[in-house]
Design a protein around this motif. Structure first.
Motif, short mmCIF file in Angstrom:
data_model
loop_
_atom_site.label_atom_id
_atom_site.label_comp_id
_atom_site.label_asym_id
_atom_site.label_seq_id
_atom_site.Cartn_x
_atom_site.Cartn_y
_atom_site.Cartn_z
N LEU A 41 -18.20 15.25 48.28
CA LEU A 41 -18.35 13.80 47.87
C LEU A 41 -18.69 13.07 48.89
O LEU A 41 -19.53 12.11 48.59
N ALA A 44 -22.43 13.14 49.17
CA ALA A 44 -23.18 12.76 48.16
C ALA A 44 -23.35 10.95 48.32
O ALA A 44 -24.14 10.29 48.03
N VAL A 45 -21.98 10.51 48.81
CA VAL A 45 -22.00 9.01 48.94
C VAL A 45 -22.79 8.50 50.02
O VAL A 45 -23.56 7.64 49.85
N GLY A 48 -26.38 8.78 48.84
CA GLY A 48 -26.72 7.68 47.82
C GLY A 48 -26.66 6.42 48.82
O GLY A 48 -27.58 5.43 48.57
N ALA A 343 -18.05 13.09 42.63
CA ALA A 343 -19.50 12.69 42.88
C ALA A 343 -20.21 11.97 41.97
O ALA A 343 -20.81 10.90 42.08
N HIS A 344 -20.40 12.61 40.77
CA HIS A 344 -21.10 12.28 39.60
C HIS A 344 -20.39 11.15 39.01
O HIS A 344 -21.12 10.10 38.42
N ALA A 346 -18.37 8.78 40.49
CA ALA A 346 -17.68 8.14 41.56
C ALA A 346 -17.81 6.66 41.30
O ALA A 346 -16.85 6.00 41.49
N ASP A 347 -18.80 6.10 40.65
CA ASP A 347 -18.98 4.66 40.16
C ASP A 347 -18.04 4.39 39.23
O ASP A 347 -17.12 3.16 39.16
N SER A 374 -23.91 7.15 44.84
CA SER A 374 -23.61 8.77 45.00
C SER A 374 -24.51 9.56 44.29
O SER A 374 -25.12 9.13 43.32
N GLU A 375 -25.26 10.33 45.30
CA GLU A 375 -26.28 11.16 44.84
C GLU A 375 -26.04 12.56 45.24
O GLU A 375 -25.76 12.85 46.45
N ILE A 376 -25.84 13.27 44.38
CA ILE A 376 -25.69 14.82 44.47
C ILE A 376 -26.99 15.62 44.89
O ILE A 376 -27.77 15.41 44.20
#
Length: 415
Positions: A41, A44-45, A48, A343-344, A346-347, A374-376
Motif C-alpha cells: 500500500l 503504491a501511494v 502515485g 491500493a486499488h 484507496a481513493d 495510488s499506482e500499483i
C-alpha cells in the motif's frame, strides 16, 4: 505428497492440548499479512504521489531545454528541425522568456513572461477562455490588444478574470523627453488555467512569440527551445543525442537536471518508508521462528521416533522448513491480496471514510490532484513478495537445524 509435507501440515493443525501453538501460528501469519499489505500500500501511494508531483512539475515546463550560454539562439529553426528528427520527441518549440511585473487594478504579480508559438503544449491544456472562443484565435489573432494566458493563482492575485486587461512591465526602459520611463504594454487576458495551477505554473504567463520578440527587443532571437518527449524517463537520452550534435555554448538539459533534486528526495523518502515497514515483516519472522522453536520443543518425542524409524537429519530439517514456509507463504499471499485491494480502492476508501466521519483526509486543493494517488507497480509488488518469502524462509533455518541435530536416544531417555 512426500511424508515431510504431510507431517508439516499435520503439525499446523494443533491438537486440543497444543492450541497455544496454533494461536502463535495464526499471529505469525497475521503479522506477515499486515506487513506485506502495508508495504504494498505504501509503495503504491508513494509511487502515485511521486508521479502526481512529477506531472505537476512537468505540466508546463520542458522535458528537455536547449539554451545558448550567455546569449540567445539566433538559429532556432536548425535546432528545432534537429530535435524533431529524433525518436520519442513529440514537439520542439522555440520561446522567448523574460521576468516581468503584471499590474492590474493596483495589484502586482511577479511572473516569467514566455512568448510561445502555436505548437506549445500550454495551448493544448484545459483553459477557460474569453467568451468561450477558440484559444488560437484569441491568442494569435487578437484585434484590439495582444493576448496573454495566466494561471488561476496569478489571476486571483491580480483580481482579474478572462477578458480583463493587465499591464506587462519588463525590466526595460524607453527614452522619453522626460527621462527614462519603464516600458509597459497592456495585454488582454484571453485564457486562464482551468484548474488550480502548481507553484511552477503560477510563475508563468504566456504571450504570442512574435509579440514577445518585439516587446522584449529580441527580433530574430529566441531564449531557448522546449522539447517534449513521449515518456519522462527518455528525456536524458534525447538530451545526450542533441548534446552530441551541438557543442558548447549550446547547452542541452533534461528535466532531471532542472527539477530532479526534489523528485530524488521523494524517492529517498519512499526508500525510507520501505525499510521502516519491512521491519514489520521482520518482526513477524521472529514470530515464525518462535512458533517453530515451540513446535520443536513440543515434538521432541515425535522427532526421536522418526529418527529411530530411519528418518535422516535432512528429512527432519525439511519438515520444519516446510512448516515455516507454509506460514510465510500464507501470510505473504494474504498480505499481497489485501495490499493490492487497498491500493486499488484507496481513493474510494478515503472518500468513504471522509463521508462517514465528516472529516477531510486528502485535500485536493493542497496537493493539486483530483484523486488520492495510488499506482500499483507489478515489479514493486514482486519485490515485496520476494522479500517477505526470503525473510520467512531465513527465520525457519535455525529451528529446523536444531530439530535435525536432536539425538533420538537422549530425547527418549525419560519416555
Amino acid at each position: 505428497m512426500s511424508y515431510e509435507w504431510f507431517i508439516s501440515l499435520r503439525y499446523l493443525r494443533a491438537k486440543r492440548k497444543q492450541t497455544f501453538i496454533s494461536v502463535i501460528s495464526f499471529i505469525s501469519i497475521a503479522g506477515v499479512t499486515l506487513g506485506v499489505a502495508a508495504l504494498i500500500l505504501v509503495q503504491a501511494v508513494m509511487t502515485g504521489f511521486t508521479d502526481g508531483v512529477r506531472q505537476q512539475i512537468l505540466g508546463n515546463v520542458p522535458h528537455v531545454l536547449i539554451q545558448r550560454y550567455g546569449e540567445g539562439i539566433d538559429n532556432p529553426r536548425e535546432l528545432v528541425n534537429a530535435a524533431r528528427q529524433l525518436p520519442h520527441v513529440i514537439s520542439a518549440t522555440p520561446f522567448v522568456s523574460r521576468e516581468a511585473m503584471l499590474l492590474a487594478g493596483g495589484n502586482v504579480a511577479a511572473v516569467s513572461v514566455k512568448g510561445v508559438d502555436e505548437d506549445h503544449k500550454i495551448l493544448a491544456q484545459s483553459l477557460r477562455t474569453w467568451e468561450g472562443n477558440q484559444i488560437n484565435q484569441l491568442f494569435f489573432d487578437s484585434e484590439d490588444r495582444p493576448g496573454i494566458i495566466i494561471g488561476m493563482d496569478t489571476a486571483t492575485t491580480l483580481g482579474v478574470d478572462v477578458g480583463g486587461l493587465v499591464n506587462v512591465i519588463p525590466p526595460l526602459f524607453n527614452v522619453t523627453p522626460f527621462g527614462m520611463m519603464p516600458k509597459m504594454k497592456p495585454f488582454r487576458v484571453v485564457a486562464v488555467f482551468d484548474k488550480q495551477s502548481s507553484l511552477i505554473d503560477s510563475f508563468y504567463a504566456y504571450i504570442p512569440l512574435p509579440e514577445a520578440q518585439v516587446f522584449f527587443e529580441s527580433e530574430g532571437v529566441v531564449s531557448g527551445i522546449e522539447i517534449e518527449v513521449d515518456l519522462f524517463e527518455r528525456a536524458p537520452a534525447v538530451a545526450d543525442q542533441l548534446s552530441g550534435q551541438f557543442a558548447f555554448p549550446t547547452v542541452v538539459r533534461p528535466w532531471q537536471s532542472l527539477y530532479g533534486s526534489f523528485l530524488s528526495a521523494l524517492k529517498l523518502e519512499k526508500l525510507g518508508l520501505f525499510i521502516v515497514l519491512a521491519i514489520i515483516v521482520l518482526v513477524a519472522a521472529f514470530n515464525i521462528a518462535t512458533t517453530l522453536i515451540m513446535v520443536v520443543m513440543e515434538k521432541t518425542r515425535d522427532i526421536a521416533i522418526l529418527r529411530a524409524m530411519g528418518a535422516n537429519a535432512r528429512s527432519i530439517m525439511k519438515i520444519f522448513l516446510f512448516e515455516g514456509l507454509i506460514i510465510g507463504t500464507m501470510g505473504t499471499l494474504l498480505g499481497t491480496g489485501l495490499g493490492v485491494a487497498l491500493a486499488h480502492y484507496a481513493d474510494a476508501l478515503i472518500k468513504g471514510v471522509e463521508g462517514m466521519f465528516g472529516i477531510q483526509i486528502f485535500d485536493q486543493s493542497v496537493y493539486g490532484m483530483e484523486r488520492f494517488p495510488s499506482e500499483i507497480v507489478v515489479v514493486e509488488v514482486i519485490a515485496v513478495v520476494v522479500m517477505a518469502m526470503t525473510i520467512s524462509l531465513l527465520a525457519t533455518i535455525y529451528p529446523a537445524w536444531r530439530a535435525s541435530r536432536m539425538d533420538p536416544a537422549e530425547a527418549l531417555r525419560y519416555d
